[in-house]
Motif scaffolding. Structure first.
Motif, PDB file in Angstrom:
ATOM      1  N   ILE A 342       0.925  -1.586  -0.067  1.00  0.00           N
ATOM      2  CA  ILE A 342       0.287   0.195  -0.353  1.00  0.00           C
ATOM      3  C   ILE A 342       0.431   1.180  -0.195  1.00  0.00           C
ATOM      4  N   VAL A 343       0.430   1.851  -1.042  1.00  0.00           N
ATOM      5  CA  VAL A 343       1.656   2.907  -1.182  1.00  0.00           C
ATOM      6  C   VAL A 343       1.072   4.276  -0.634  1.00  0.00           C
ATOM      7  N   GLY A 344       1.973   4.910   0.418  1.00  0.00           N
ATOM      8  CA  GLY A 344       1.302   6.624   1.465  1.00  0.00           C
ATOM      9  C   GLY A 344       1.720   7.235   0.481  1.00  0.00           C
ATOM     10  N   THR A 345       1.645   8.915   1.154  1.00  0.00           N
ATOM     11  CA  THR A 345       1.670   9.947   0.579  1.00  0.00           C
ATOM     12  C   THR A 345       2.782   9.971   1.415  1.00  0.00           C
ATOM     13  N   GLN A 346       3.479   9.647   2.956  1.00  0.00           N
ATOM     14  CA  GLN A 346       4.463   9.717   3.551  1.00  0.00           C
ATOM     15  C   GLN A 346       4.811   7.864   4.132  1.00  0.00           C
ATOM     16  N   ALA A 347       4.003   6.890   5.010  1.00  0.00           N
ATOM     17  CA  ALA A 347       4.507   6.022   4.941  1.00  0.00           C
ATOM     18  C   ALA A 347       3.064   5.304   4.093  1.00  0.00           C
ATOM     19  N   GLY A 348       3.591   3.698   3.455  1.00  0.00           N
ATOM     20  CA  GLY A 348       2.907   2.783   3.090  1.00  0.00           C
ATOM     21  C   GLY A 348       3.200   1.721   3.667  1.00  0.00           C
ATOM     22  N   LYS A 349       2.337   0.932   3.730  1.00  0.00           N
ATOM     23  CA  LYS A 349       2.714  -0.329   4.289  1.00  0.00           C
ATOM     24  C   LYS A 349       3.344  -1.394   2.719  1.00  0.00           C
ATOM     25  N   PRO A 350       4.421  -1.763   3.462  1.00  0.00           N
ATOM     26  CA  PRO A 350       5.312  -2.880   2.270  1.00  0.00           C
ATOM     27  C   PRO A 350       4.987  -4.367   2.086  1.00  0.00           C
ATOM     28  N   ALA A 351       5.158  -4.873   0.972  1.00  0.00           N
ATOM     29  CA  ALA A 351       4.194  -6.194   0.787  1.00  0.00           C
ATOM     30  C   ALA A 351       5.168  -7.116   1.806  1.00  0.00           C
ATOM     31  N   ILE A 352       3.970  -7.842   2.443  1.00  0.00           N
ATOM     32  CA  ILE A 352       4.578  -8.818   3.707  1.00  0.00           C
ATOM     33  C   ILE A 352       4.054 -10.365   3.333  1.00  0.00           C
ATOM     34  N   ALA A 353       4.997 -11.166   3.322  1.00  0.00           N
ATOM     35  CA  ALA A 353       4.896 -13.439   2.800  1.00  0.00           C
ATOM     36  C   ALA A 353       5.148 -13.382   4.654  1.00  0.00           C
ATOM     37  N   HIS A 354       4.412 -13.997   4.770  1.00  0.00           N
ATOM     38  CA  HIS A 354       4.435 -14.993   5.562  1.00  0.00           C
ATOM     39  C   HIS A 354       4.738 -16.053   6.252  1.00  0.00           C
ATOM     40  N   ARG A 355       4.992 -16.862   5.489  1.00  0.00           N
ATOM     41  CA  ARG A 355       6.448 -17.789   5.832  1.00  0.00           C
ATOM     42  C   ARG A 355       6.025 -19.659   6.635  1.00  0.00           C
ATOM     43  N   ASP A 356       4.566 -19.164   6.955  1.00  0.00           N
ATOM     44  CA  ASP A 356       4.762 -20.095   7.815  1.00  0.00           C
ATOM     45  C   ASP A 356       3.244 -19.838   7.917  1.00  0.00           C
ATOM     46  N   LEU A 357       2.895 -20.457   7.287  1.00  0.00           N
ATOM     47  CA  LEU A 357       1.420 -20.264   6.793  1.00  0.00           C
ATOM     48  C   LEU A 357       0.163 -21.505   7.473  1.00  0.00           C
ATOM     49  N   LYS A 358       0.198 -21.750   8.332  1.00  0.00           N
ATOM     50  CA  LYS A 358      -0.783 -22.951   8.360  1.00  0.00           C
ATOM     51  C   LYS A 358      -1.530 -22.881   9.639  1.00  0.00           C
ATOM     52  N   SER A 359      -2.451 -24.425   9.692  1.00  0.00           N
ATOM     53  CA  SER A 359      -3.993 -24.113  10.813  1.00  0.00           C
ATOM     54  C   SER A 359      -3.612 -23.591  12.143  1.00  0.00           C
ATOM     55  N   LYS A 360      -2.098 -23.395  12.421  1.00  0.00           N
ATOM     56  CA  LYS A 360      -2.004 -23.592  14.221  1.00  0.00           C
ATOM     57  C   LYS A 360      -1.941 -22.408  14.327  1.00  0.00           C
ATOM     58  N   ASN A 361      -1.670 -21.247  12.787  1.00  0.00           N
ATOM     59  CA  ASN A 361      -1.739 -20.015  13.234  1.00  0.00           C
ATOM     60  C   ASN A 361      -2.091 -19.295  12.896  1.00  0.00           C
ATOM     61  N   ILE A 362      -3.501 -19.537  12.372  1.00  0.00           N
ATOM     62  CA  ILE A 362      -4.574 -18.824  12.474  1.00  0.00           C
ATOM     63  C   ILE A 362      -5.654 -18.888  13.491  1.00  0.00           C
ATOM     64  N   LEU A 363      -6.869 -17.617  14.117  1.00  0.00           N
ATOM     65  CA  LEU A 363      -7.364 -17.868  14.892  1.00  0.00           C
ATOM     66  C   LEU A 363      -8.117 -17.267  14.385  1.00  0.00           C
ATOM     67  N   VAL A 364      -9.570 -18.722  15.133  1.00  0.00           N
ATOM     68  CA  VAL A 364     -10.967 -18.921  14.632  1.00  0.00           C
ATOM     69  C   VAL A 364     -11.718 -17.091  15.930  1.00  0.00           C
ATOM     70  N   LYS A 365     -11.840 -16.294  15.134  1.00  0.00           N
ATOM     71  CA  LYS A 365     -13.218 -15.579  15.883  1.00  0.00           C
ATOM     72  C   LYS A 365     -14.772 -15.997  16.444  1.00  0.00           C
ATOM     73  N   LEU A 366     -15.256 -15.417  16.837  1.00  0.00           N
ATOM     74  CA  LEU A 366     -16.060 -15.241  17.211  1.00  0.00           C
ATOM     75  C   LEU A 366     -17.625 -15.605  16.209  1.00  0.00           C
ATOM     76  N   ASN A 367     -17.201 -15.103  15.478  1.00  0.00           N
ATOM     77  CA  ASN A 367     -18.291 -14.759  14.270  1.00  0.00           C
ATOM     78  C   ASN A 367     -17.901 -15.562  13.346  1.00  0.00           C
ATOM     79  N   GLY A 368     -17.003 -16.892  13.704  1.00  0.00           N
ATOM     80  CA  GLY A 368     -16.938 -17.622  12.714  1.00  0.00           C
ATOM     81  C   GLY A 368     -15.543 -17.240  11.272  1.00  0.00           C
TER      82      GLY A 368
END
Length: 528
Positions: A342-368
């Motif tokens: 995300i390119v911002g006027t002052q500071a934007g968000k860089p592209a990020i790669a997770h590199r350890d994506l798995k079911s144990k690293n994902i949280l389930v919220k109350l709304n599903g």
């Protein structure tokens, strides 16, 4: 601004003492030769001091200044008239326009040449000397009192200004009066105030404006002393995860040992990336450290989700078609945001790669819906200098979820998209886990990890490489999925995620759009 305030105040005080023209206005003057001892002028009043030719005594004349003599209007030359010549009797004139009868107490001073001609000699009578002394005393007193009042006033204004500035900056950084003071407490121990209607999420949203940097630093640096650890909810290679209570709300506390300082710092750094905060990325609250007397603990405080990880949730529960699509769509939405620059006027968000994506690293919220967590191994791409902040060992993550190019070390480390494609491969495996637990007409599969039937419970990299790279195996697709439109659509998406050729895989954004269309057909509102 304060400097200009002081200068303006001083100029006003000086201008109050400087005669101003009253041309166009009338003023009543003291007149010693007029009826009723007064005269009216359109300009100035004046007093003249002179030496009488016969008596040689000092005399004063009090009159109105004729407007024709008021030239120039602001400071008439006649008002500065004086003589100290040996050929003329000494005289002096002084004008005023500060108010009615302003000339009554004016006493212009006379000077004349002494016999040696070496300098000026003040000629003043005893009566004039007394008047001059009185006036001098009064003037000195007025100047002293005025100066004192002015200094005190300026000091008060300075204190008020500094207080206002500090308070304004404080409120700007911490809206909603986050802190209450307590004189008996150490400043670092002062607690943030959570009002009845202010949840922890509200406070973070107010103080970060969605930037994702968590609570204000002052709170972060003392939060470890404010949280009560309740129960341990998980363990990992880094340390432990606890459920804690902070100001009446549950939080998750990831505690690193001092040996894992590098991992703690790395994850905290990624979580505080500008504009990272998103509904489908685990909410970061604070990073702090705590000395328990034996060693130093490094804390990472995040949102708490009582449903636990996706692995925990699917191990004990099933989902319907709507729940399956909602979970898959929310995960792909979070990953798309993570991958997006995300390119911002002052500071934007860089592209990020997770590199350890798995079911144990994902949280389930109350709304599903789900939120992606555990960013300790993530890398981001610096678009300015084109560098990837990659550790020495690029083959990291969970072996079961490693992409083929990571297992055989053929991944192009100089191309950031390579890491995003490895994330997409792992995303396909997670979709497979979710889809197996989809309950349609009472029929569903038991929960299993990917490749459960091909490798041991704790496979080595070599075992995974032979299975995934050499054997080109992928998790099996049950036949019953082909007869159910939603399950069949999910199977097509996951197959396009785990292509052996990384370049052929879908992007996270494409997956998100595909699942959003699938959700629309099932009347599912996509996550915001």
């Amino acid at each position: 601004m304060l400097v200009w305030t002081l200068v303006a105040t001083l100029l006003l005080s000086v201008s109050a003492q400087t005669p101003q023209t009253t041309k166009g206005k009338t003023i009543t003057c003291f007149c010693d030769k007029c009826a009723n001892l007064e005269c009216v002028s359109d300009g100035y009043c004046y007093t003249s001091t002179r030496i009488d030719k016969e008596t040689k005594q000092i005399e004063h004349d009090f009159r109105c200044l004729n407007p024709s003599l008021s030239h120039p209007p602001v400071k008439p030359l006649v008002c500065a008239s004086t003589s100290a010549s040996a050929n003329f009797m000494p005289f002096a004139v002084e004008c005023c326009d500060s108010g009615d009868y302003c000339n009554k107490h004016l006493r212009p001073l006379l000077h004349s040449k002494n016999q040696s001609g070496a300098g000026g000699k003040l000629i003043i009578s005893s009566a004039d000397e007394k008047i001059g002394d009185d006036l001098s005393t009064d003037t000195s007193l007025i100047i002293f009192v005025g100066t004192t009042v002015l200094v005190v006033l300026l000091l008060v204004l300075l204190v008020i200004y500094c207080g206002w500035t500090r308070n304004h900056k404080w409120k700007k950084q911490r809206p909603g009066a986050l802190f209450k003071s307590n004189d008996s407490m150490d400043p670092q121990d002062q607690q943030p105030i959570l009002g009845v209607n202010n949840t922890l999420r509200d406070i973070i949203d107010m103080t970060t404006s969605g930037s994702g940097s968590g609570l204000p630093l002052l709170v972060q640096r003392s939060i470890a002393r404010q949280i009560q650890l309740v129960e341990i909810i998980g363990k990992g290679r880094f340390g432990e995860v606890w459920r804690g209570r902070w100001r009446g709300e549950n939080v998750a506390v990831k505690i690193f040992s001092s040996r894992e300082e590098r991992s703690w710092f790395r994850e905290a750094e990624i979580y505080q990336t500008v504009m990272l905060r998103h509904d489908n990325i685990l909410g970061f609250i604070a990073a702090d450290n705590k000395d328990n007397g034996t060693w130093t603990q490094l804390w990472l405080v995040t949102d708490f989700h009582e449903n636990g990880s996706l692995f925990d949730y699917l191990s004990t529960r099933t989902v319907d078609i709507v729940g399956m699509i909602r979970m898959a769509l929310s995960i792909s939405t979070g990953l798309a945001h993570l991958h997006m620059e995300i390119v911002g006027t002052q500071a934007g968000k860089p592209a990020i790669a997770h590199r350890d994506l798995k079911s144990k690293n994902i949280l389930v919220k109350l709304n599903g819906t789900c939120a992606i967590g555990d960013l300790g191994l993530a890398v981001h791409y610096d678009d300015v200098d084109g560098k990837i902040d990659l550790a020495t060992n690029s083959r990291v993550g969970t072996k079961r979820y490693m992409a083929p190019e990571v297992l055989d070390e053929s991944i192009c480390e100089n191309h950031f998209d390579s890491f995003k494609r490895a994330d997409v491969y792992a995303l396909g495996l997670i979709f497979w886990e979710i889809t197996r637990r989809c309950n349609v007409g009472g029929i569903y599969d038991e929960y299993q990890l990917p490749y459960y039937d091909l490798v041991p419970s704790d496979p080595t990299i070599e075992e995974m490489r032979k299975t995934v790279c050499e054997g080109r195996h992928r998790p099996s697709i049950p036949n019953r999925w082909q007869s159910i439109d939603a399950l069949n659509a999910m199977s097509k998406v996951m197959k396009e995620c785990w292509y052996h050729n990384a370049a052929a895989r879908l992007t996270a954004l494409r997956i998100k759009k595909t699942l959003a269309n699938l959700g629309a057909s099932e009347d599912i509102k996509p996550p915001q």
